[in-house]
Design an enzyme around this catalytic site. Structure first.
Site, mmCIF file in Angstrom:
data_model
loop_
_atom_site.group_PDB
_atom_site.id
_atom_site.type_symbol
_atom_site.label_atom_id
_atom_site.label_comp_id
_atom_site.label_asym_id
_atom_site.label_seq_id
_atom_site.Cartn_x
_atom_site.Cartn_y
_atom_site.Cartn_z
ATOM 1 N N HIS A 8 32.392 38.853 43.698
ATOM 2 C CA HIS A 8 31.171 38.444 42.986
ATOM 3 C C HIS A 8 31.290 37.002 42.512
ATOM 4 O O HIS A 8 30.348 36.202 42.685
ATOM 5 C CB HIS A 8 30.921 39.368 41.800
ATOM 6 N N GLU A 9 32.435 36.654 41.936
ATOM 7 C CA GLU A 9 32.632 35.277 41.473
ATOM 8 C C GLU A 9 32.657 34.308 42.641
ATOM 9 O O GLU A 9 32.164 33.179 42.533
ATOM 10 C CB GLU A 9 33.916 35.168 40.653
ATOM 11 N N HIS A 31 29.268 33.187 43.557
ATOM 12 C CA HIS A 31 28.771 32.003 42.838
ATOM 13 C C HIS A 31 29.282 30.719 43.494
ATOM 14 O O HIS A 31 28.566 29.717 43.545
ATOM 15 C CB HIS A 31 29.222 32.055 41.379
#
Length: 251
Positions: free
Chosen positions: A113-114, A117
């Site tokens: 998920h990070e 980004h």
């Protein structure tokens, strides 16, 4: 709903001495508490389920970045629990104690998920760029809004619209709305990062189909915290508009 003056203050006609708009705040608090409990329970559950691939969070992050063709982002270990984040200034994916070295499906999902980004940043994803530009004004707005509203009330802003106090109250509400805007823009950024994470997990085969299903639950639970935070902020803004938006003119 008529505002009635009493003992130099105001109460709203639904009950003597009771401000019914406080329930908007309470609803927001309950939503945030439920979301936090959900993510804590879900992450805790799937942190005990280890992936068949044996990938740690750091390894999964490295694989995802490499698959996306990103070579200028470093992966770092940071202290804390659920302190994972992507820092666009230093170009780093920062993974917490329970993610960096963990082989759980929860750790893989959070790490990816990070990295989502990081991919957004590399692809100049507009909502992320817009959110970054909002950070200074949102921080300023959230810090100055309540002092402005308080000073405005003390200066008589609730008694007349033709006063400095009324202008201070309106300025405070506007500043608070900037913080609310930041919360709203955060939603598509977080949803998109999770979608990118799941797509990359499936494309690279980091997790099995069943493990991917578990990871999706983790990311969905995490997304609920942002939804609850945004809803709470909107409810608080609505309360401010009900209480102070129209002011009160002198008779």
């Amino acid at each position: 709903m008529e505002i009635v003056s009493y003992m130099g203050g105001y109460y709203y006609g639904y009950g003597f001495g009771i401000d019914p708009t406080i329930f908007l705040v309470l609803i927001g608090v309950v939503l945030c508490l439920l979301a936090q409990a959900k993510v804590k329970t879900t992450v805790g559950r799937y942190s005990r389920v280890y992936s068949a691939s044996g990938l740690t969070g750091a390894m999964a992050a490295e694989r995802m970045l490499r698959a996306a063709g990103i070579t200028d982002v470093a992966i770092r270990h940071v202290a804390g629990t659920l302190t994972d984040h992507y820092d666009p200034r230093s170009k780093t994916v920062n993974l917490s104690d329970g993610v960096y070295n963990s082989q759980s499906v929860a750790a893989v999902g959070i790490a990816c998920h990070e990295c989502g980004h990081a991919i957004q940043d590399a692809r100049a994803y507009f909502p992320l760029t817009f959110r970054h530009s909002l950070v200074p004004v949102a921080n300023f707005g959230s810090s100055i809004s309540w002092p402005l509203i308080l000073f405005g009330v003390l200066a008589g802003g609730m008694r007349t619209t033709n006063s400095i106090g009324f202008l201070l109250i309106q300025a405070g509400i506007f500043c608070f709305s900037l913080a609310v805007l930041f919360q709203m823009v955060t939603l598509p950024v977080e949803f998109n990062a999770s979608r990118r994470a799941m797509q990359m997990i499936e494309q690279t085969g980091m997790l099995t189909v069943e493990e991917s299903r578990m990871t999706r639950k983790v990311l969905t639970a995490a997304a609920l915290t942002y939804v609850a935070g945004a809803a709470s902020a909107v409810l608080q803004l609505l309360r401010l508009l009900i209480l102070f938006g129209g002011g009160r003119r002198d008779d």
